[in-house]
Design a protein around this motif. Structure first.
Motif, PDB file in Angstrom:
ATOM      1  N   LEU A 182       0.807  -1.216   0.000  1.00  0.00           N
ATOM      2  CA  LEU A 182       0.000   0.000   0.000  1.00  0.00           C
ATOM      3  C   LEU A 182       0.843   1.272   0.000  1.00  0.00           C
ATOM      4  CD1 LEU A 182      -2.732  -1.174   2.526  1.00  0.00           C
ATOM      5  CD2 LEU A 182      -2.958  -0.940   0.046  1.00  0.00           C
ATOM      6  N   THR A 183       2.149   1.134   0.083  1.00  0.00           N
ATOM      7  CA  THR A 183       3.051   2.279  -0.063  1.00  0.00           C
ATOM      8  C   THR A 183       4.312   1.788  -0.754  1.00  0.00           C
ATOM      9  OG1 THR A 183       4.233   1.961   2.024  1.00  0.00           O
ATOM     10  CG2 THR A 183       2.237   3.313   2.108  1.00  0.00           C
ATOM     11  N   GLU A 184       5.061   2.717  -1.303  1.00  0.00           N
ATOM     12  CA  GLU A 184       6.381   2.391  -1.837  1.00  0.00           C
ATOM     13  C   GLU A 184       7.283   3.597  -1.661  1.00  0.00           C
ATOM     14  OE1 GLU A 184       6.423   2.696  -6.485  1.00  0.00           O
ATOM     15  OE2 GLU A 184       4.602   1.611  -5.920  1.00  0.00           O
ATOM     16  N   GLY A 185       8.547   3.312  -1.374  1.00  0.00           N
ATOM     17  CA  GLY A 185       9.446   4.404  -1.055  1.00  0.00           C
ATOM     18  C   GLY A 185      10.809   4.266  -1.679  1.00  0.00           C
ATOM     19  N   LEU A 186      11.676   5.165  -1.284  1.00  0.00           N
ATOM     20  CA  LEU A 186      13.028   5.246  -1.831  1.00  0.00           C
ATOM     21  C   LEU A 186      13.981   4.521  -0.895  1.00  0.00           C
ATOM     22  CD1 LEU A 186      14.837   6.582  -4.051  1.00  0.00           C
ATOM     23  CD2 LEU A 186      15.081   8.526  -2.489  1.00  0.00           C
ATOM     24  N   ALA A 187      14.526   3.402  -1.345  1.00  0.00           N
ATOM     25  CA  ALA A 187      15.532   2.690  -0.560  1.00  0.00           C
ATOM     26  C   ALA A 187      16.816   3.512  -0.523  1.00  0.00           C
ATOM     27  CB  ALA A 187      15.815   1.323  -1.189  1.00  0.00           C
ATOM     28  N   PRO A 188      17.619   3.361   0.540  1.00  0.00           N
ATOM     29  CA  PRO A 188      18.904   4.067   0.559  1.00  0.00           C
ATOM     30  C   PRO A 188      19.682   3.783  -0.725  1.00  0.00           C
ATOM     31  CG  PRO A 188      18.497   3.015   2.676  1.00  0.00           C
ATOM     32  CD  PRO A 188      17.416   2.540   1.745  1.00  0.00           C
ATOM     33  N   GLU A 189      20.160   4.838  -1.355  1.00  0.00           N
ATOM     34  CA  GLU A 189      20.819   4.679  -2.652  1.00  0.00           C
ATOM     35  C   GLU A 189      22.326   4.462  -2.532  1.00  0.00           C
ATOM     36  OE1 GLU A 189      18.446   7.290  -5.777  1.00  0.00           O
ATOM     37  OE2 GLU A 189      18.897   8.433  -3.971  1.00  0.00           O
ATOM     38  N   GLY A 190      22.897   4.838  -1.404  1.00  0.00           N
ATOM     39  CA  GLY A 190      24.328   4.665  -1.203  1.00  0.00           C
ATOM     40  C   GLY A 190      24.620   3.704  -0.067  1.00  0.00           C
ATOM     41  N   LEU A 191      25.795   3.089  -0.102  1.00  0.00           N
ATOM     42  CA  LEU A 191      26.157   2.121   0.930  1.00  0.00           C
ATOM     43  C   LEU A 191      26.292   2.767   2.307  1.00  0.00           C
ATOM     44  CD1 LEU A 191      28.749  -0.246  -0.753  1.00  0.00           C
ATOM     45  CD2 LEU A 191      26.523  -0.854   0.187  1.00  0.00           C
ATOM     46  N   LYS A 192      26.827   3.980   2.367  1.00  0.00           N
ATOM     47  CA  LYS A 192      26.972   4.644   3.661  1.00  0.00           C
ATOM     48  C   LYS A 192      25.599   4.887   4.283  1.00  0.00           C
ATOM     49  CE  LYS A 192      29.586   8.129   2.403  1.00  0.00           C
ATOM     50  NZ  LYS A 192      30.441   9.334   2.518  1.00  0.00           N
ATOM     51  N   GLU A 193      24.652   5.321   3.472  1.00  0.00           N
ATOM     52  CA  GLU A 193      23.296   5.546   3.986  1.00  0.00           C
ATOM     53  C   GLU A 193      22.643   4.224   4.391  1.00  0.00           C
ATOM     54  OE1 GLU A 193      24.548   8.801   1.308  1.00  0.00           O
ATOM     55  OE2 GLU A 193      24.441   6.631   1.083  1.00  0.00           O
ATOM     56  N   TYR A 194      22.903   3.196   3.619  1.00  0.00           N
ATOM     57  CA  TYR A 194      22.352   1.872   3.878  1.00  0.00           C
ATOM     58  C   TYR A 194      22.833   1.338   5.237  1.00  0.00           C
ATOM     59  CZ  TYR A 194      21.688  -3.190   2.926  1.00  0.00           C
ATOM     60  OH  TYR A 194      21.341  -4.522   2.991  1.00  0.00           O
ATOM     61  N   THR A 195      24.138   1.414   5.481  1.00  0.00           N
ATOM     62  CA  THR A 195      24.677   0.903   6.736  1.00  0.00           C
ATOM     63  C   THR A 195      24.328   1.812   7.913  1.00  0.00           C
ATOM     64  OG1 THR A 195      26.803   1.981   6.273  1.00  0.00           O
ATOM     65  CG2 THR A 195      26.562  -0.307   5.597  1.00  0.00           C
ATOM     66  N   THR A 196      24.282   3.126   7.690  1.00  0.00           N
ATOM     67  CA  THR A 196      23.902   4.054   8.755  1.00  0.00           C
ATOM     68  C   THR A 196      22.487   3.781   9.240  1.00  0.00           C
ATOM     69  OG1 THR A 196      25.369   5.801   7.953  1.00  0.00           O
ATOM     70  CG2 THR A 196      23.517   6.489   9.325  1.00  0.00           C
ATOM     71  N   GLN A 197      21.588   3.519   8.300  1.00  0.00           N
ATOM     72  CA  GLN A 197      20.207   3.241   8.665  1.00  0.00           C
ATOM     73  C   GLN A 197      20.104   2.001   9.542  1.00  0.00           C
ATOM     74  OE1 GLN A 197      17.360   1.528   5.707  1.00  0.00           O
ATOM     75  NE2 GLN A 197      16.290   3.470   5.941  1.00  0.00           N
ATOM     76  N   ARG A 198      20.789   0.949   9.165  1.00  0.00           N
ATOM     77  CA  ARG A 198      20.706  -0.303   9.927  1.00  0.00           C
ATOM     78  C   ARG A 198      21.409  -0.193  11.277  1.00  0.00           C
ATOM     79  NH1 ARG A 198      19.235  -0.429   5.324  1.00  0.00           N
ATOM     80  NH2 ARG A 198      18.043  -2.104   4.333  1.00  0.00           N
ATOM     81  N   ALA A 199      22.483   0.559  11.335  1.00  0.00           N
ATOM     82  CA  ALA A 199      23.136   0.783  12.627  1.00  0.00           C
ATOM     83  C   ALA A 199      22.219   1.574  13.556  1.00  0.00           C
ATOM     84  CB  ALA A 199      24.461   1.508  12.428  1.00  0.00           C
ATOM     85  N   ARG A 200      21.442   2.500  13.007  1.00  0.00           N
ATOM     86  CA  ARG A 200      20.487   3.257  13.827  1.00  0.00           C
ATOM     87  C   ARG A 200      19.392   2.345  14.367  1.00  0.00           C
ATOM     88  NH1 ARG A 200      18.472   6.647  10.237  1.00  0.00           N
ATOM     89  NH2 ARG A 200      16.443   5.651  10.000  1.00  0.00           N
ATOM     90  N   TRP A 201      18.910   1.420  13.521  1.00  0.00           N
ATOM     91  CA  TRP A 201      17.903   0.467  14.006  1.00  0.00           C
ATOM     92  C   TRP A 201      18.461  -0.344  15.168  1.00  0.00           C
ATOM     93  CZ3 TRP A 201      16.518  -1.814   8.518  1.00  0.00           C
ATOM     94  CH2 TRP A 201      15.813  -0.844   7.793  1.00  0.00           C
ATOM     95  N   CYS A 202      19.698  -0.788  15.034  1.00  0.00           N
ATOM     96  CA  CYS A 202      20.332  -1.585  16.075  1.00  0.00           C
ATOM     97  C   CYS A 202      20.484  -0.771  17.363  1.00  0.00           C
ATOM     98  CB  CYS A 202      21.690  -2.084  15.597  1.00  0.00           C
ATOM     99  SG  CYS A 202      22.663  -2.930  16.855  1.00  0.00           S
ATOM    100  N   LEU A 203      20.988   0.433  17.238  1.00  0.00           N
ATOM    101  CA  LEU A 203      21.179   1.294  18.404  1.00  0.00           C
ATOM    102  C   LEU A 203      19.851   1.538  19.115  1.00  0.00           C
ATOM    103  CD1 LEU A 203      22.829   3.241  20.172  1.00  0.00           C
ATOM    104  CD2 LEU A 203      22.433   5.009  18.430  1.00  0.00           C
TER     105      LEU A 203
END
Length: 562
Positions: free
Chosen positions: A227-248
């Motif tokens: 029911l929605t669609e969005g923009l996945a992180p386009e760069g590796l730094k953004e990709y890893t930063t996002q997942r590290a934030r989830w973990c933190l």
């Protein structure tokens, strides 16, 4: 696993003749206009009529205020950024409470997530149960994530989030422990006011919101529909930063009053849910690092890392490995491809491991890291700092293997059959590390909606009217297959549901031409709705072996750059 589509259909329109009032909150910090434009237009195009779109600007940008006025949506800003995204939303909730008639429900969208036109009506149907405080829907992505894109497997390998949203969340819902994931969710107004707004004690306020609601007797429902669609992180730094934030954020929750050992009214299953997530973050990613390091202990330091007979290894570990693949194949076909799954985890392993232990030992005082979206993605970018540890490990692994083969004193025979296990292990690591290093070379990107299929259009020029195949279509350009035209030729491209869009030929291609589109404001919005607010879910939901092999072979032979 619990699937609620039939429940949503059976309870559609439970509210009667008067539609519930829905406030759609779009929280933004540093996104560019082309990112926000999609979300705002998509929110305005929702079929639910009793709605109000609010843009919550935490960067206090005048151009965005003016753009919202042009779009006839409500603009809000606050004097500070206290509480980050959660604080931004809470500020909006307080302003909504001051309205003559507050909303009945609040929908939350990230600035880069576009709702499909039935998003509100389908979600509201599940609120027929007065105990439901929040409804979460899955996240889909209209672009390839960095791993898919950099390895050339966008159309043959599912994005990393598909396992969680398509399998794990419905399973959690079956246990009554599905949780909010921030964007693409709707919350009951009275539930939000009951808990005093979104909690701000964690950088992952969405998971903490779920626990806070549960602690007060509200439940969360999960509707597994695109029911929605969005923009996945386009760069590796953004990709890893996002997942590290989830973990933190999860570690902060575990150390809070709503953690597994906190003084609260959570059920045992809710407490175990948090404990299970802690174990996932604190073991999976450190283990991934250990997997690529341990064989080196044997090759360079003669440390026996496997002390077992080959027959035992095959009968115990081999049986486990094959059985796990069979179970994964049956329960979630095409979700987990062994080496590629290892690459995805290894890329984020170092920052996530750091976040896991730092967050557990020192949960407070960490700033909210925003995932950057948009920007220039037209050049090859080598992420040297991310690549360096994997490149060093790859070189050490290859050298260690060669030394072990050529010189006996680098591979002591007292390891017994364990030597064969380490040998197989080392070869596997070479494949994993090679693909990890390759994924750190970020390829150029062009705007492309990965769900788009070839379509028909009519090109009108001074030379006549011709039906053409549209190979690709974006807001700004289209690639047409058919008759070639000189560069500079002008005309109109007739698109179904859009109208006649003025175009100019900018380039000849091997099978036709590329044209630049010059849509009117109304046509531009209609194109945005067509691309992002209608149709099926973008991307693929399972791996395709032939496509994987083709994509990887093209990438390895340097033919994957497009």
């Amino acid at each position: 696993m619990r699937l609620r589509s039939d429940e949503a259909t059976a309870n559609a329109g439970w509210w009667g003749e008067t539609e519930p009032r829905v406030a759609i909150l779009i929280a933004t910090y540093n996104e560019e206009q082309d990112v926000l434009e999609r979300t705002i237009v998509g929110a305005k195009s929702l079929r639910h009529s009793s709605k109000e779109v609010l843009v919550l600007d935490d960067s206090r940008r005048d151009w965005l205020r003016d753009y919202c006025a042009q779009q006839s949506v409500r603009y809000m800003r606050r004097p500070d950024n206290k509480g980050s995204k959660a604080g931004n939303i809470n500020h909006a909730l307080d302003r909504l409470a001051e309205d003559p008639v507050p909303p009945d429900f609040v929908a939350v969208l990230d600035a880069d997530f576009i709702p499909h036109r039935g998003f509100i009506s389908r979600c509201l149907a599940l609120f027929h149960d007065p105990a439901v405080g929040l409804v979460q829907t899955p996240q889909h992505f209209f672009n390839a994530d960095p791993i898919q894109h950099n390895l050339g497997i966008s159309h043959s390998y599912p994005d990393e989030q598909r396992f969680f949203f398509d399998h794990m969340q419905p399973s959690r819902d079956g246990w009554g422990i599905a949780f909010c994931c921030g964007t693409s969710s709707i919350c009951r107004w009275t539930a939000l006011r009951d808990i005093g707004g979104l909690p701000t004690e964690s950088v992952t306020e969405d998971f903490l919101l779920t626990l806070t609601l549960q602690d007060r007797g509200w439940t969360t429902a999960y509707l597994a529909e695109p029911l929605t669609e969005g923009l996945a992180p386009e760069g590796l730094k953004e990709y890893t930063t996002q997942r590290a934030r989830w973990c933190l954020g999860l570690m902060q929750i575990a150390r809070s009053n709503l953690g597994p050992l906190g003084k609260n009214d959570l059920r045992l299953r809710d407490r175990w849910s948090v404990a299970d997530s802690v174990l996932f973050w604190m073991t999976s990613f450190p283990f991934r690092i250990a997997v690529v390091v341990y064989p080196l202990l044997y090759w360079y330091f003669s440390i026996i890392v496997v002390d077992a007979a080959l027959a035992d290894v095959l009968s115990v570990f081999g049986a486990f490995f094959i059985w796990s693949l069979v179970v994964q194949r049956v329960l979630m076909p095409g979700m987990v491809v062994p080496i590629l799954h290892d690459v995805g985890q290894l890329l984020s392993a170092i920052p996530i491991t750091q976040a896991a232990f730092v967050g557990m030992l020192r949960p407070k005082g960490h700033p909210f890291s925003v995932t950057a979206k948009g920007g220039d993605r037209t050049k090859i970018v080598v992420q040297w700092r991310m690549m360096a540890p994997f490149l060093v490990l790859l070189i050490l692994t290859v050298i260690g293997l060669m030394l072990g083969i050529m010189f006996d004193h680098f591979a002591f025979h007292d390891a017994g059959d364990g030597k064969w296990v380490v040998l197989f292990w080392t070869v596997n690591n070479i494949f994993v590390l090679s693909l990890t290093v390759l994924a750190c070379v970020e390829l150029p990107r062009r705007e492309r909606h990965i769900a788009d299929l070839p379509d028909r259009g009519i090109l009108i020029t001074k030379d006549g009217i011709r039906q053409e195949w549209i190979r690709s279509l974006t807001i700004d350009e289209a690639r047409l297959r058919g008759k070639s035209h000189p560069v500079g030729t002008t005309g109109e491209l007739r698109l179904t549901g859009i109208g006649d869009v003025p175009v100019t030929v900018t380039e000849k291609t091997v099978d036709g031409v590329r044209v630049r589109l010059q849509p009117t404001a109304e046509q531009r919005e209609a194109l945005l709705v067509r691309f992002y607010a209608e149709g099926e879910a973008p991307g693929t939901d399972r791996a395709k072996l032939s496509g994987l092999l083709l994509g990887l072979s093209r990438r390895l032979t340097l033919n994957g750059r497009r």
